[in-house]
Design a protein around this motif. Sequence first.
Motif, PDB file in Angstrom:
ATOM      1  N   ALA A 150     -19.738 -20.869 -30.209  1.00 49.32           N
ATOM      2  CA  ALA A 150     -19.870 -19.840 -31.247  1.00 49.32           C
ATOM      3  C   ALA A 150     -20.980 -20.236 -32.227  1.00 49.32           C
ATOM      4  O   ALA A 150     -21.784 -19.389 -32.640  1.00 49.32           O
ATOM      5  CB  ALA A 150     -18.556 -19.638 -31.985  1.00 49.32           C
TER       6      ALA A 150
ATOM      7  N   ALA B  78     -16.052 -14.159 -30.972  1.00 49.76           N
ATOM      8  CA  ALA B  78     -15.826 -12.746 -31.315  1.00 49.76           C
ATOM      9  C   ALA B  78     -16.097 -12.516 -32.798  1.00 49.76           C
ATOM     10  O   ALA B  78     -16.711 -11.515 -33.170  1.00 49.76           O
ATOM     11  CB  ALA B  78     -14.393 -12.337 -30.967  1.00 49.76           C
ATOM     12  N   ASP B  79     -15.652 -13.447 -33.649  1.00 42.76           N
ATOM     13  CA  ASP B  79     -15.913 -13.331 -35.088  1.00 42.76           C
ATOM     14  C   ASP B  79     -17.409 -13.362 -35.375  1.00 42.76           C
ATOM     15  O   ASP B  79     -17.913 -12.585 -36.182  1.00 42.76           O
ATOM     16  CB  ASP B  79     -15.223 -14.464 -35.859  1.00 42.76           C
ATOM     17  CG  ASP B  79     -13.725 -14.300 -35.944  1.00 42.76           C
ATOM     18  OD1 ASP B  79     -13.220 -13.195 -35.669  1.00 42.76           O
ATOM     19  OD2 ASP B  79     -13.042 -15.292 -36.280  1.00 42.76           O
TER      20      ASP B  79
ATOM     21  N   ILE C 257     -19.921 -12.607 -33.367  1.00 42.98           N
ATOM     22  CA  ILE C 257     -20.563 -11.396 -32.842  1.00 42.98           C
ATOM     23  C   ILE C 257     -20.249 -10.209 -33.739  1.00 42.98           C
ATOM     24  O   ILE C 257     -21.121  -9.408 -34.063  1.00 42.98           O
ATOM     25  CB  ILE C 257     -20.118 -11.153 -31.385  1.00 42.98           C
ATOM     26  CG1 ILE C 257     -20.723 -12.230 -30.480  1.00 42.98           C
ATOM     27  CG2 ILE C 257     -20.497  -9.761 -30.912  1.00 42.98           C
ATOM     28  CD1 ILE C 257     -20.155 -12.259 -29.081  1.00 42.98           C
ATOM     29  N   SER C 258     -19.011 -10.104 -34.170  1.00 42.74           N
ATOM     30  CA  SER C 258     -18.587  -8.999 -35.033  1.00 42.74           C
ATOM     31  C   SER C 258     -19.286  -9.055 -36.389  1.00 42.74           C
ATOM     32  O   SER C 258     -19.659  -8.027 -36.952  1.00 42.74           O
ATOM     33  CB  SER C 258     -17.074  -9.046 -35.213  1.00 42.74           C
ATOM     34  OG  SER C 258     -16.653  -8.039 -36.070  1.00 42.74           O
ATOM     35  N   LYS C 259     -19.472 -10.274 -36.905  1.00 47.65           N
ATOM     36  CA  LYS C 259     -20.101 -10.445 -38.223  1.00 47.65           C
ATOM     37  C   LYS C 259     -21.516  -9.873 -38.239  1.00 47.65           C
ATOM     38  O   LYS C 259     -21.939  -9.292 -39.227  1.00 47.65           O
ATOM     39  CB  LYS C 259     -20.118 -11.937 -38.560  1.00 47.65           C
ATOM     40  CG  LYS C 259     -20.515 -12.251 -39.964  1.00 47.65           C
ATOM     41  CD  LYS C 259     -20.348 -13.710 -40.369  1.00 47.65           C
ATOM     42  CE  LYS C 259     -20.331 -14.710 -39.270  1.00 47.65           C
ATOM     43  NZ  LYS C 259     -20.271 -16.094 -39.707  1.00 47.65           N
TER      44      LYS C 259
ATOM     45  N   THR D  65     -21.898  -5.720 -27.148  1.00 44.64           N
ATOM     46  CA  THR D  65     -21.577  -6.636 -26.059  1.00 44.64           C
ATOM     47  C   THR D  65     -21.595  -5.868 -24.742  1.00 44.64           C
ATOM     48  O   THR D  65     -21.348  -4.659 -24.709  1.00 44.64           O
ATOM     49  CB  THR D  65     -20.209  -7.322 -26.265  1.00 44.64           C
ATOM     50  OG1 THR D  65     -19.199  -6.343 -26.502  1.00 44.64           O
ATOM     51  CG2 THR D  65     -20.264  -8.293 -27.437  1.00 44.64           C
TER      52      THR D  65
ATOM     53  N   ALA E 272     -14.166 -12.812 -26.681  1.00 47.93           N
ATOM     54  CA  ALA E 272     -15.483 -12.771 -27.331  1.00 47.93           C
ATOM     55  C   ALA E 272     -16.128 -11.399 -27.164  1.00 47.93           C
ATOM     56  O   ALA E 272     -16.740 -10.875 -28.097  1.00 47.93           O
ATOM     57  CB  ALA E 272     -16.383 -13.863 -26.755  1.00 47.93           C
TER      58      ALA E 272
ATOM     59  N   GLY F 147     -15.684  -8.652 -29.750  1.00 48.17           N
ATOM     60  CA  GLY F 147     -16.408  -8.718 -31.016  1.00 48.17           C
ATOM     61  C   GLY F 147     -17.522  -7.693 -31.129  1.00 48.17           C
ATOM     62  O   GLY F 147     -18.037  -7.447 -32.223  1.00 48.17           O
TER      63      GLY F 147
ATOM     64  N   SER G  39     -19.632  -4.709 -31.920  1.00 49.20           N
ATOM     65  CA  SER G  39     -19.459  -3.605 -32.860  1.00 49.20           C
ATOM     66  C   SER G  39     -20.817  -3.180 -33.405  1.00 49.20           C
ATOM     67  O   SER G  39     -21.797  -3.883 -33.263  1.00 49.20           O
ATOM     68  CB  SER G  39     -18.536  -4.015 -34.010  1.00 49.20           C
ATOM     69  OG  SER G  39     -19.118  -5.068 -34.744  1.00 49.20           O
TER      70      SER G  39
ATOM     71  N   ARG H 116     -19.121  -1.786 -27.173  1.00 41.97           N
ATOM     72  CA  ARG H 116     -18.828  -2.664 -26.030  1.00 41.97           C
ATOM     73  C   ARG H 116     -19.027  -1.865 -24.754  1.00 41.97           C
ATOM     74  O   ARG H 116     -18.515  -0.756 -24.643  1.00 41.97           O
ATOM     75  CB  ARG H 116     -17.385  -3.151 -26.098  1.00 41.97           C
ATOM     76  CG  ARG H 116     -17.029  -3.763 -27.410  1.00 41.97           C
ATOM     77  CD  ARG H 116     -15.523  -4.000 -27.499  1.00 41.97           C
ATOM     78  NE  ARG H 116     -15.199  -4.280 -28.889  1.00 41.97           N
ATOM     79  CZ  ARG H 116     -14.255  -3.653 -29.568  1.00 41.97           C
ATOM     80  NH1 ARG H 116     -13.506  -2.738 -28.994  1.00 41.97           N
ATOM     81  NH2 ARG H 116     -14.032  -3.953 -30.823  1.00 41.97           N
TER      82      ARG H 116
END
Length: 185
Positions: free
Chosen positions: A75, A114-115, A117-119, A124, A139, A142, A144, A157
Amino acid sequence: MLPMASKLVAALVASTVCAAPVLAADIYWADPIGTDFAYVYPAETLGDPIEAGDVQSFAQMPHLRVQGRIEAGDAAKVEAMWEEKPNWNADMFKDIVVSFDSEGGDFYEGLAMADAISKLAVTTFVGPGDSCLSSCAIAFLGGSAIVMRGIPSWPSRYLHVEGLLGFHARSQRSPRLYRFPVAQP
């Protein structure tokens, strides 16, 4: 006693030879995904609705590839790769697509990825012939996009019809607890 010792030595040698080293995923900037694909199902969106058969293209999007087993530290590697994104000035209004091909790995690292990627609010993707299993699937979730300021992020996604996405229950072997980040006031 010699027969027992020889069996022990043989077992020790066999376990050493057969033990595969645990390697972290290869994470790198790849060529853009050149293949367009069609939506199988219609979808509601904030703007114009997406109809079955509409085409999606990632050809203009910077492409970060995650390939191989997800292990501790991956990550952080993904976050570091965004710092190295080629030509931020030219690409600053283009979304990033993160594609996966992984059998999974460390559950908690999948959550952390996942956190991460989302941040950043990136898309994805699991492409044709690729698989994203276990912690990779976590993952993948994440992905978005921020559609408009003040509106919550929107899932972004994509799973190709020839790709494989697989979930399963967490293994009880790892008793470590994952604490989700708490928003600061």
